[in-house]
Design a protein around this motif. Sequence first.
Motif, short mmCIF file in Angstrom:
data_model
loop_
_atom_site.label_atom_id
_atom_site.label_comp_id
_atom_site.label_asym_id
_atom_site.label_seq_id
_atom_site.Cartn_x
_atom_site.Cartn_y
_atom_site.Cartn_z
N PRO A 194 -2.23 42.28 30.35
CA PRO A 194 -1.65 40.99 30.73
C PRO A 194 -0.45 41.14 31.65
O PRO A 194 -0.17 40.25 32.47
CB PRO A 194 -1.23 40.39 29.38
CG PRO A 194 -2.08 41.08 28.36
CD PRO A 194 -2.29 42.46 28.90
N GLU A 195 0.28 42.27 31.52
CA GLU A 195 1.45 42.47 32.38
C GLU A 195 1.04 42.55 33.86
O GLU A 195 1.78 42.12 34.75
CB GLU A 195 2.20 43.74 31.98
CG GLU A 195 2.77 43.72 30.57
CD GLU A 195 1.74 44.09 29.52
OE1 GLU A 195 0.59 44.44 29.89
OE2 GLU A 195 2.07 44.03 28.31
N GLY A 338 -6.38 45.83 39.33
CA GLY A 338 -6.46 47.27 39.08
C GLY A 338 -5.26 48.02 39.61
O GLY A 338 -4.71 48.91 38.96
N ALA A 339 -4.80 47.66 40.83
CA ALA A 339 -3.65 48.34 41.42
C ALA A 339 -2.37 48.04 40.67
O ALA A 339 -1.52 48.91 40.48
CB ALA A 339 -3.51 47.95 42.88
N LEU A 340 -2.22 46.79 40.20
CA LEU A 340 -0.99 46.39 39.53
C LEU A 340 -0.94 46.86 38.08
O LEU A 340 0.11 46.78 37.44
CB LEU A 340 -0.82 44.87 39.58
CG LEU A 340 -0.59 44.29 40.99
CD1 LEU A 340 -0.68 42.78 40.97
CD2 LEU A 340 0.76 44.73 41.53
N ALA A 341 -2.06 47.33 37.54
CA ALA A 341 -2.08 47.79 36.15
C ALA A 341 -1.14 48.96 35.94
O ALA A 341 -0.47 49.07 34.91
CB ALA A 341 -3.50 48.16 35.73
N SER A 342 -1.06 49.88 36.93
CA SER A 342 -0.17 51.03 36.79
C SER A 342 1.29 50.59 36.81
O SER A 342 2.14 51.17 36.13
CB SER A 342 -0.43 52.05 37.90
OG SER A 342 -0.20 51.46 39.18
N LEU A 347 6.35 49.24 33.66
CA LEU A 347 7.31 48.28 33.12
C LEU A 347 7.28 48.26 31.60
O LEU A 347 8.30 48.07 30.94
CB LEU A 347 7.01 46.88 33.66
CG LEU A 347 7.20 46.70 35.17
CD1 LEU A 347 6.78 45.31 35.60
CD2 LEU A 347 8.65 46.95 35.57
N THR A 348 6.07 48.44 31.02
CA THR A 348 5.92 48.44 29.57
C THR A 348 6.48 49.71 28.95
O THR A 348 7.13 49.68 27.90
CB THR A 348 4.44 48.29 29.19
OG1 THR A 348 3.90 47.14 29.85
CG2 THR A 348 4.29 48.13 27.69
N ASN A 349 6.25 50.87 29.61
CA ASN A 349 6.74 52.16 29.13
C ASN A 349 7.60 52.80 30.20
O ASN A 349 7.15 53.70 30.92
CB ASN A 349 5.57 53.08 28.77
CG ASN A 349 4.66 52.47 27.73
OD1 ASN A 349 5.12 52.12 26.65
ND2 ASN A 349 3.38 52.33 28.06
N TYR A 355 4.57 59.61 37.98
CA TYR A 355 4.02 60.47 39.02
C TYR A 355 3.80 61.87 38.43
O TYR A 355 4.46 62.30 37.48
CB TYR A 355 4.98 60.57 40.21
CG TYR A 355 5.24 59.26 40.90
CD1 TYR A 355 4.35 58.76 41.84
CD2 TYR A 355 6.40 58.53 40.63
CE1 TYR A 355 4.59 57.55 42.49
CE2 TYR A 355 6.65 57.33 41.27
CZ TYR A 355 5.73 56.85 42.21
OH TYR A 355 5.98 55.66 42.84
N SER A 356 2.89 62.61 39.07
CA SER A 356 2.66 64.00 38.68
C SER A 356 3.80 64.87 39.20
O SER A 356 4.60 64.43 40.04
CB SER A 356 1.32 64.49 39.24
OG SER A 356 1.37 64.49 40.68
N ASP A 357 3.87 66.14 38.72
CA ASP A 357 4.94 67.03 39.16
C ASP A 357 4.88 67.27 40.66
O ASP A 357 5.92 67.32 41.34
CB ASP A 357 4.83 68.37 38.41
CG ASP A 357 5.13 68.22 36.93
OD1 ASP A 357 5.77 67.20 36.58
OD2 ASP A 357 4.74 69.09 36.14
N SER A 358 3.67 67.41 41.20
CA SER A 358 3.54 67.65 42.65
C SER A 358 3.99 66.43 43.45
O SER A 358 4.64 66.56 44.49
CB SER A 358 2.10 68.00 43.00
OG SER A 358 1.23 66.93 42.64
N GLN A 359 3.68 65.22 42.93
CA GLN A 359 4.12 64.01 43.61
C GLN A 359 5.64 63.87 43.57
O GLN A 359 6.27 63.46 44.54
CB GLN A 359 3.46 62.78 42.97
CG GLN A 359 1.97 62.67 43.26
CD GLN A 359 1.35 61.51 42.52
OE1 GLN A 359 1.65 61.26 41.35
NE2 GLN A 359 0.47 60.79 43.19
#
Length: 438
Positions: A194-195, A338-342, A347-349, A355-359
Amino acid sequence: MLKEGRHSIIAVIDCFTRRVKLLVSPTSSSEGICLLLRKTLLSWGIPNVGGLMRTDNGSDYVSIRTTSIYHLLDLEQSRANPYSGWEKPFIERFFKTLSHDLIELLPGYIGHNVADRETIEARKEFAVRLKERSQKENQKADFNLRMTQPELQQLLDNWVDAYYHQQPHAGLNKQTPSQAYNATNYVVKPILAPEALDLLLNFAGEAVVLKGFIKINSLRYTAPELLEHHWKGKKVRVFLDPSDVGRAFIYGTNDWETRVEAVDQRLLGREISPDQYRITKREDAKALRSFRKEMNNLAKTFGMDSLHQSVIDHYAAKAKSLVDFPKQETQHNNAAIGALASVAEQLTNPLKPDYSDSQIEHLKQKRQALEARKQAISHQTASLVRNEHDKARLLAADSLKRSLTAKEQGFLKDYMKHNKLGAKRIEEIMGHKRRASN
């Protein structure tokens, strides 16, 4: 009429099954439309591809904000012509049923039209009407009988689920909406975050990146990534953090893979939601329009051509109080959600790495490169020579630390020959070197 004042009821109907969702809102605005969309999508899921949304032609239904959200949800909008209720018969028929079966029974009912209102008012005793004429709204006899907004919303939701959805409809071959829906075996595409939907409904519009920032709705958002060359002049979509108008998430218009988090330093962390900001901005504009109208009337009365701008600024600043605001399921494939889910997950956590360590290492290197570039530009700016006097003093100062070239010595000698006053200053600077060598 409710205890909070007059309210509107906004509705959406599924024409195939006659299912209905209702929202009680102070006004039928784009804000109310978005809230009703949220309530409906969370309950009914993402519509099928090619779904058609037939809407009124009012400004709240065709505003840039609402039409943009229809597009992001892959909904095709079909607008009814003004004053053409027959072009949307299902919702018109529903409102007639709602008005006569339920609304007339409520304590705040004031009639379907002006004639009804006059008839209802006429039923009151003359002494009561005379007494109420000079009273405030919350002092009138029927005020304590009225419902609150949450009470009416709960009543409407219960009435729709327990009564309307269980009544046979002639247009459904005597089936009820519940029976018609169950017979379709419709596969729901639920919104699991929902977020993410909240972010989508806070779509602020499109903007163009200029000099490392974007400007939208009188707010200015910046981020280090926006200083990179490939973002310059790029058109982007802007989504606001539902809980903080000072933070925005930016995507390229045709790119849901790359995201930039930008901030407005003036408002970040002040916990002003986009809804509060929009309401305050509208109130500010309303106060300013009222003030200007009053001043224009005074100007006409007294023959004044203009008023000092500071007076208008005073009233505008005074108005800014907040800113100085059991189902079958399958996975949906809506790109925006789908894009906004991340982002919603971030925002939730907030403590969970996004990001990954390489990113992270790549971003760190990019930030260091940007910082080095800024320092180089600052050094170049600081050492710019505005005229020959500055150049002569700079060379004199440099002579204390290094040996000047023949060309530089020639320039300095020629300068001292033709600028007597400047030569005195050069002698003072270079005197430090002679005294130090002695």
